[in-house]
Design a protein around this motif. Structure first.
Motif, PDB file in Angstrom:
ATOM      1  N   HIS A 180      -5.517   1.798  29.405  1.00 24.41           N
ATOM      2  CA  HIS A 180      -5.241   1.259  27.912  1.00 24.41           C
ATOM      3  C   HIS A 180      -3.738   1.203  27.646  1.00 24.41           C
ATOM      4  CE1 HIS A 180      -5.894  -0.118  23.934  1.00 24.41           C
ATOM      5  NE2 HIS A 180      -5.086   1.240  23.606  1.00 24.41           N
ATOM      6  N   HIS A 181      -3.134   2.237  28.106  1.00 26.74           N
ATOM      7  CA  HIS A 181      -1.669   2.406  27.776  1.00 26.74           C
ATOM      8  C   HIS A 181      -0.833   1.687  28.961  1.00 26.74           C
ATOM      9  CE1 HIS A 181      -3.230   4.959  24.672  1.00 26.74           C
ATOM     10  NE2 HIS A 181      -1.902   4.935  24.082  1.00 26.74           N
ATOM     11  N   GLN A 182      -1.606   1.286  29.905  1.00 27.53           N
ATOM     12  CA  GLN A 182      -0.966   0.648  31.396  1.00 27.53           C
ATOM     13  C   GLN A 182       0.194   1.488  31.837  1.00 27.53           C
ATOM     14  OE1 GLN A 182       0.066  -3.408  30.368  1.00 27.53           O
ATOM     15  NE2 GLN A 182      -1.845  -4.109  30.737  1.00 27.53           N
ATOM     16  N   LEU A 183      -0.307   2.881  32.040  1.00 25.72           N
ATOM     17  CA  LEU A 183       0.646   3.845  32.508  1.00 25.72           C
ATOM     18  C   LEU A 183       0.923   3.396  33.971  1.00 25.72           C
ATOM     19  CD1 LEU A 183      -0.702   7.201  31.277  1.00 25.72           C
ATOM     20  CD2 LEU A 183       1.020   5.647  30.158  1.00 25.72           C
ATOM     21  N   ASN A 184       2.521   3.612  34.288  1.00 26.10           N
ATOM     22  CA  ASN A 184       2.679   3.225  35.633  1.00 26.10           C
ATOM     23  C   ASN A 184       2.416   4.346  36.513  1.00 26.10           C
ATOM     24  OD1 ASN A 184       4.835   4.894  35.289  1.00 26.10           O
ATOM     25  ND2 ASN A 184       6.426   3.368  34.846  1.00 26.10           N
ATOM     26  N   MET A 185       2.709   4.323  37.808  1.00 24.24           N
ATOM     27  CA  MET A 185       2.299   5.484  38.920  1.00 24.24           C
ATOM     28  C   MET A 185       3.129   6.675  38.481  1.00 24.24           C
ATOM     29  SD  MET A 185       0.215   4.462  41.028  1.00 24.24           S
ATOM     30  CE  MET A 185      -0.675   3.013  41.896  1.00 24.24           C
ATOM     31  N   SER A 186       4.387   6.587  38.160  1.00 26.27           N
ATOM     32  CA  SER A 186       5.148   8.020  37.615  1.00 26.27           C
ATOM     33  C   SER A 186       4.505   8.564  36.435  1.00 26.27           C
ATOM     34  CB  SER A 186       6.476   7.519  37.666  1.00 26.27           C
ATOM     35  OG  SER A 186       7.145   7.061  38.836  1.00 26.27           O
ATOM     36  N   GLU A 187       4.082   7.972  35.375  1.00 25.32           N
ATOM     37  CA  GLU A 187       3.663   8.165  34.400  1.00 25.32           C
ATOM     38  C   GLU A 187       2.189   8.974  34.609  1.00 25.32           C
ATOM     39  OE1 GLU A 187       5.814   5.244  31.127  1.00 25.32           O
ATOM     40  OE2 GLU A 187       3.758   4.906  31.921  1.00 25.32           O
ATOM     41  N   ARG A 188       1.449   8.243  35.276  1.00 31.18           N
ATOM     42  CA  ARG A 188       0.043   8.753  35.710  1.00 31.18           C
ATOM     43  C   ARG A 188       0.169  10.053  36.572  1.00 31.18           C
ATOM     44  NH1 ARG A 188      -4.300   4.550  36.079  1.00 31.18           N
ATOM     45  NH2 ARG A 188      -3.401   2.710  34.786  1.00 31.18           N
ATOM     46  N   LEU A 189       1.052  10.060  37.303  1.00 33.30           N
ATOM     47  CA  LEU A 189       1.226  11.437  38.135  1.00 33.30           C
ATOM     48  C   LEU A 189       1.869  12.566  37.313  1.00 33.30           C
ATOM     49  CD1 LEU A 189       2.721   9.727  41.406  1.00 33.30           C
ATOM     50  CD2 LEU A 189       0.359  10.718  41.027  1.00 33.30           C
ATOM     51  N   GLU A 190       2.698  12.289  36.521  1.00 36.57           N
ATOM     52  CA  GLU A 190       3.237  13.196  35.666  1.00 36.57           C
ATOM     53  C   GLU A 190       2.049  13.865  34.560  1.00 36.57           C
ATOM     54  OE1 GLU A 190       6.238  11.202  33.588  1.00 36.57           O
ATOM     55  OE2 GLU A 190       7.778  11.320  35.249  1.00 36.57           O
ATOM     56  N   LEU A 191       1.351  13.017  34.137  1.00 39.07           N
ATOM     57  CA  LEU A 191      -0.040  13.346  33.293  1.00 39.07           C
ATOM     58  C   LEU A 191      -0.713  14.209  34.251  1.00 39.07           C
ATOM     59  CD1 LEU A 191      -1.294  13.153  30.716  1.00 39.07           C
ATOM     60  CD2 LEU A 191      -2.158  11.267  31.343  1.00 39.07           C
ATOM     61  N   PHE A 192      -0.935  13.902  35.485  1.00 42.45           N
ATOM     62  CA  PHE A 192      -1.765  14.491  36.354  1.00 42.45           C
ATOM     63  C   PHE A 192      -1.455  15.816  36.676  1.00 42.45           C
ATOM     64  CE2 PHE A 192      -3.287  15.868  40.673  1.00 42.45           C
ATOM     65  CZ  PHE A 192      -4.437  15.858  40.542  1.00 42.45           C
ATOM     66  N   VAL A 193       0.050  16.106  36.767  1.00 45.31           N
ATOM     67  CA  VAL A 193       0.404  17.493  36.889  1.00 45.31           C
ATOM     68  C   VAL A 193       0.153  18.502  35.940  1.00 45.31           C
ATOM     69  CG1 VAL A 193       2.693  18.731  37.022  1.00 45.31           C
ATOM     70  CG2 VAL A 193       2.362  16.660  38.383  1.00 45.31           C
ATOM     71  N   THR A 194       0.139  18.041  34.727  1.00 44.57           N
ATOM     72  CA  THR A 194      -0.039  18.883  33.555  1.00 44.57           C
ATOM     73  C   THR A 194      -1.729  19.402  33.806  1.00 44.57           C
ATOM     74  OG1 THR A 194      -1.029  17.204  31.877  1.00 44.57           O
ATOM     75  CG2 THR A 194       1.562  17.725  32.132  1.00 44.57           C
ATOM     76  N   ILE A 195      -2.441  18.265  34.141  1.00 45.50           N
ATOM     77  CA  ILE A 195      -3.820  18.668  34.363  1.00 45.50           C
ATOM     78  C   ILE A 195      -4.029  19.813  35.441  1.00 45.50           C
ATOM     79  CG2 ILE A 195      -6.245  17.727  34.870  1.00 45.50           C
ATOM     80  CD1 ILE A 195      -5.297  15.146  33.805  1.00 45.50           C
ATOM     81  N   CYS A 196      -3.325  19.691  36.586  1.00 41.71           N
ATOM     82  CA  CYS A 196      -3.428  20.948  37.434  1.00 41.71           C
ATOM     83  C   CYS A 196      -2.764  22.083  36.713  1.00 41.71           C
ATOM     84  CB  CYS A 196      -2.331  20.439  38.572  1.00 41.71           C
ATOM     85  SG  CYS A 196      -3.004  18.891  39.584  1.00 41.71           S
ATOM     86  N   HIS A 197      -1.795  22.042  36.142  1.00 39.76           N
ATOM     87  CA  HIS A 197      -1.421  23.260  35.494  1.00 39.76           C
ATOM     88  C   HIS A 197      -2.427  23.830  34.634  1.00 39.76           C
ATOM     89  CE1 HIS A 197       3.141  22.012  36.257  1.00 39.76           C
ATOM     90  NE2 HIS A 197       2.541  22.273  37.088  1.00 39.76           N
ATOM     91  N   ALA A 198      -3.275  23.286  33.863  1.00 40.24           N
ATOM     92  CA  ALA A 198      -4.110  23.724  33.146  1.00 40.24           C
ATOM     93  C   ALA A 198      -5.372  24.491  33.878  1.00 40.24           C
ATOM     94  CB  ALA A 198      -4.971  22.733  32.288  1.00 40.24           C
TER      95      ALA A 198
END
Length: 760
Positions: A180-198
Motif C-alpha cells: 500500500h505504501h509502495q516501500l522500495n527494497m531498502s525500506e522493506r529490508l530495513e523494516l524486516f530487520v526490526t522484525i528479526c530483532h523482535a
C-alpha cells in the motif's frame, strides 16, 4: 442415468444457501449410493469449518471447537459492544481465532486509554484451551521490546472466563502495508530487520513463536516511519521453562503452525524437536514474500494437496529462488510487483540476484544446521547487504549439493562412476600418446601466432584512433550546433543536434551531459535523468556534474544507482578539497546529522565573511548588477544553511535561516517553505507547520498555474530550485500531513508542453 462424481456433487451443493435444500439435493444426486453420499457429506462438513489449514494455524485448528447454542456463535454475543469486562468497556470485535476473541476496549480506570482485550470464547473453556491461553499471555508478558505487543493486565470475568489486556496495535498486515505504501527494497529490508530483532528478543527470553506470518506482524506509522509489531503468541513454545502451571497437550500426529510458513521440522510433527531455527525458516519465508509478493509454495497448491503430500512438499521440495520466481511472472503481475517496490520491471529480477537470493535460501534451508543460528545473525546479514558489505550467506558448495544428490541416487551414481573410470583410463592413455607429438608442433605455431596477433593489434589500434579522431571532430561540430540552436530557442534543432552527437560518440560523457541539460531546461525530467545517469556511468567529472544540477535531478527521477555512485564520488572529492565543490549539490538525498552539522558550520563561516547587500552601495548600473548577484549568492547560502541546520537537528537556527532566505531577493525565494513546515513540525509547533505547508502549497499552485497557462514545461524559477522544491514539498507532505501528495495533473500537462517543444 449415470451418477455424478463426488467432486461435481460437492460443488453443486455449495450453491444452496439453505441447509435443508442442500441435504435434499445431495441425497437425490447420489442416487442411493451410500458410500458416495457419506463422502460428499464429509466434504461439506469440512467446507463449513471456519479453520483453513493453509491460511490459519493448524495448531489452532486442533483446539476444541464445540460451542453452545447452535453453531457456536451465540455464546459470543455475551460480549457485545458496550459490555464491561472488569474496568474495560468493549468497543468492537477486531479478531477471532480458534479459541479466542479480540476486542478494542476502552479502559475506564485508573487511566483512560484504548487497549486490545483477548478473551476465551464462551464454551471453549477446556483445560487444554485454558492452558494455551495462559501460556500465550505469559509468553507476551515475558517480553519487553518495541516491536512486540505488550501485556498490560490479566483477569477473570464474572462468568469465570479468563482474559488479558494488551497494547492496541493500529496497523495492517506486513505485506499489505509494504504494497500500500509502495516501500522500495531498502525500506522493506530495513523494516524486516526490526522484525528479526523482535524475534531475537523473544528467543533470548526462551520463546519460540512457531507461527510467524504477515497477518501476525502488524505495521503502523509512528512519527512518519513504519513500526512493526509481532503479535499472536497463541502457539508459542518455551525453551527450558514452563509458561504455565497447567498442562498443554499437543495431540499426537498434529502440526502446529501455518503450512505456507512452516519449517520442515514442524511438518515432521515432532514438537520435542522444534527450536529457534524453526522461526528462522519462517523469517526466510516472510522475507521471500516481502521481496516477491508470493510465498515459496503457492497456498492454492498446499490447500489442494492431501495431508501427506503437503508434508512432503514442505520437507522435501526446494522452492525457486526469489529472483527465479520473479523472472517467471507474467508481464501484468510483474509490473504490479515492480510498481509496489518503485522499481522498473526490467530490473525487478536482477535486483534480488546473488546476495538477497543467498540470504533467503540460507534462512529456508531444509537442513536447519545450515540456516542462520539466530534471528540477530539474519538481521546483521540483511544490514550488511543494505550497507553494500559482503554477506555471510553463500550458496551451498558444489560438493555439498553433489553429496545430497549422491545420497538420493546411490545405484545410478555407482554405475556411472564405474563406466566413467573405464572411459577416463582409456582416454588418458590415448591423450598421453598424442600429447608428445602435438607439443612440439604447438610450440612453433604459438610463436608464429603471437607475432601475427601483435601486428593485428597495432593495426587495429591505429585504425581505431583515426576513427575516434573523426568522430570527435564531428561531435564537436554537433555540440556547437546544439548550443547555438538552444541559445536561439530553436528547441527541435538543438535536440536533434545533441541526439546525433550521442549516436556519433556514445562513450563521451559531455554529449550526454549537454543533452541532459537541454531536457532539464525544457522540463523533460525523466529524459534528463536518463541522460545524466549515462554521463555518470561513463565517468562525468564530479565537479562538472555537481555544478550542472545532476545530483538533484537523479534523486528526483529515481535513478538510484547513478545517484549513489555520484554521491560517493562527491564525498570522496569533498574530503580532498572541501570548498572546491558547491555544498548545494548535497541537498538532494539523505545526509547524516554529523555531515549536516559540518556543512552548516562551513556555510555559517561563509555568511560571516560576507555582508548582506545594501541599497546604499548602489550608485551605478554596474553596482546594481553586482548587488543583484550578491543578493542571489546571499539568499542561496541562507537557504543552504537552513537546510543543513534542519538535517543536523538544530531546528531553531534552521527556522531563523530559512525565514531569512525567504526575505532575501533571489530567484529561489519561497522554496524554503516546505523545509520551514518540517522544522516547525519537529519543534512541536503544529500551527506553524500547517501554515508553512499551506504557503508551500500556494507557491506550488502558483508556479504550476503559470506554467500551464503559458504552455511551458518549467516554471519561472531556475529548474534546479524547482526540483529541490518538489522534493522537499513531498517530504513536508509526508511529515506534516501524513501522506504523499497525490499526482498533480498539471505536472503531466507541463511534461506534454515540454515534449511538444522538442518535437516542434
Amino acid at each position: 442415468m449415470a451418477v455424478a462424481s463426488e467432486k461435481s456433487i460437492f460443488f453443486d451443493a455449495l450453491e444452496f444457501e439453505s441447509t435443508a435444500k442442500r441435504a435434499a439435493y445431495v441425497e437425490h444426486a447420489c442416487g442411493g449410493d451410500v458410500q458416495l453420499l457419506t463422502a460428499v457429506r464429509a466434504l461439506l462438513r469440512e467446507n463449513d469449518r471456519e479453520e483453513n489449514p493453509v491460511d490459519n494455524p493448524v495448531g489452532a485448528a486442533m483446539m476444541p471447537t464445540a460451542l453452545p447454542a447452535g453453531d457456536g456463535r451465540a455464546g459470543a454475543t455475551r460480549f457485545a459492544p458496550g459490555t464491561l469486562v472488569g474496568p474495560y468497556k468493549l468497543m468492537e470485535r477486531i479478531g477471532e481465532g480458534g479459541f479466542g476473541l479480540v476486542f478494542v476496549a476502552q479502559q475506564q480506570a485508573p487511566v483512560r486509554r484504548r487497549v486490545a482485550l483477548k478473551i476465551i470464547k464462551p464454551g471453549m473453556e477446556s483445560r487444554e484451551v485454558l492452558a494455551r491461553f495462559e501460556a500465550e499471555r505469559q509468553a507476551i508478558a515475558l517480553m519487553d521490546h518495541p516491536n512486540i505487543a505488550r501485556v498490560f493486565e490479566a483477569g477473570v470475568t464474572e462468568t469465570a472466563q479468563p482474559y488479558f489486556v494488551m497494547e492496541l496495535v493500529r496497523g495492517v498486515p506486513l505485506i499489505e502495508f509494504c504494497d500500500h505504501h509502495q516501500l522500495n527494497m531498502s525500506e522493506r529490508l530495513e523494516l524486516f530487520v526490526t522484525i528479526c530483532h523482535a524475534v531475537q528478543h523473544a528467543h533470548q527470553k526462551g520463546i519460540i513463536h512457531r507461527d510467524l506470518k504477515p497477518s501476525n506482524i502488524l505495521v503502523t506509522l509512528q512519527d512518519g516511519r513504519p513500526l512493526a509489531k509481532v503479535i499472536d503468541f497463541g502457539v508459542a513454545k518455551a525453551i527450558g521453562q514452563s509458561l504455565t502451571v497447567k498442562t498443554i497437550y499437543t495431540r499426537f500426529a498434529s502440526m502446529v503452525g501455518t503450512p505456507a510458513y512452516m519449517s520442515p521440522e514442524q511438518a515432521a510433527m515432532s514438537t520435542d524437536d522444534i527450536d529457534t531455527r524453526s522461526d528462522i525458516y519462517s523469517l526466510g519465508v516472510l522475507l521471500y514474500e516481502v521481496l516477491t509478493g508470493a510465498t515459496p509454495f503457492a497456498p492454492d497448491r498446499l490447500q489442494s494437496a492431501g495431508f501427506d503430500e503437503l508434508r512432503r512438499i514442505i520437507r522435501e521440495e526446494d522452492p525457486p529462488r526469489p529472483s527465479t520466481r520473479l523472472s517467471t511472472l507474467n508481464n501484468e503481475l510483474a509490473s504490479t510487483i515492480a510498481v509496489n517496490r518503485r522499481l522498473d520491471p526490467a530490473t525487478l529480477s536482477s535486483a534480488m540476484k546473488r546476495d538477497l537470493d543467498w540470504i533467503v535460501m540460507k534462512a529456508m534451508d531444509k537442513d536447519r544446521n545450515r540456516r542462520y543460528s539466530t534471528a540477530g545473525a539474519m538481521a546483521e546479514d540483511v544490514s550488511r547487504f543494505l550497507s553494500d558489505q559482503p554477506v555471510d550467506a553463500r550458496p551451498p558448495s558444489t560438493l555439498y549439493r553433489f553429496s545430497k544428490f549422491a545420497r538420493r541416487n546411490k545405484v545410478v551414481i555407482s554405475t556411472a562412476s564405474l563406466v566413467a573410470c573405464a572411459l577416463m583410463l582409456g582416454t588418458a592413455v590415448s591423450v598421453w600418446q598424442a600429447h608428445a607429438a602435438i607439443q612440439e608442433r604447438d610450440e612453433k605455431e604459438v610463436a608464429l601466432e603471437e607475432a601475427r596477433a601483435a601486428e593485428q593489434v597495432a593495426n587495429a589500434a591505429r585504425l581505431e584512433l583515426e576513427r575516434f579522431n573523426d568522430r570527435l571532430n564531428s561531435t564537436t561540430v554537433l555540440l556547437a550546433s546544439g548550443r547555438a540552436n538552444a541559445d536561439a530557442q530553436r528547441w527541435p534543432e538543438a535536440y536533434q543536434a545533441y541526439t546525433k552527437a550521442t549516436d556519433v560518440l556514445p562513450k563521451y560523457f559531455l554529449v550526454w551531459l549537454e543533452r541532459g541539460g537541454l531536457n532539464a531546461k525544457l522540463g523533460r525530467w525523466n529524459a534528463a535523468a536518463a541522460d545524466y545517469a549515462q554521463a555518470v556511468e561513463i565517468g562525468c567529472p564530479i565537479e562538472q556534474a555537481e555544478l550542472s544540477g545532476v545530483p538533484q535531478l537523479l534523486f528526483f527521477a529515481g535513478e538510484t544507482a547513478a545517484y549513489e555512485k555520484l554521491c560517493e564520488e562527491l564525498r570522496r572529492f569533498g574530503k580532498n578539497d572541501p570548498m572546491a565543490v558547491m555544498v548545494r549539490g548535497q541537498l538532494a538525498g539523505e545526509t547524516t546529522a554529523p555531515a549536516a552539522a559540518e556543512l552548516a558550520d562551513r556555510v555559517e563561516r561563509m555568511l560571516a565573511a560576507i555582508r548582506r547587500p545594501d541599497d546604499s552601495d548602489v550608485t551605478h548600473e554596474s553596482d546594481r548588477r553586482r548587488r543583484k548577484y550578491a543578493e542571489m549568492f546571499y539568499g542561496v547560502n541562507l537557504y543552504v544553511a537552513g537546510w543543513a541546520h534542519l538535517r543536523a537537528g538544530n531546528h531553531q537556527r534552521a527556522l531563523q535561516r530559512l525565514e531569512e532566505s525567504n526575505q532575501a531577493n533571489w530567484l529561489g525565494r519561497g522554496i524554503a517553505d516546505p523545509l520551514l513546515a518540517i522544522a516547525h513540525h519537529r519543534t512541536g509547533n503544529a500551527e506553524g507547520a500547517v501554515r508553512s505547508f499551506e504557503q508551500s502549497q500556494a507557491l506550488l499552485d502558483r508556479l504550476l498555474d503559470e506554467s500551464v497557462s503559458q504552455a511551458k514545461g518549467v516554471p519561472s524559477i531556475p529548474w534546479i530550485d524547482w526540483i529541490e522544491f518538489l522534493l522537499h514539498h513531498r517530504e513536508a507532505s509526508i511529515v506534516v500531513k501524513g501522506h504523499t501528495p497525490a499526482n498533480d495533473p498539471r505536472l503531466r500537462q507541463m511534461e506534454r508542453f515540454a515534449d511538444e517543444r522538442v518535437s516542434g
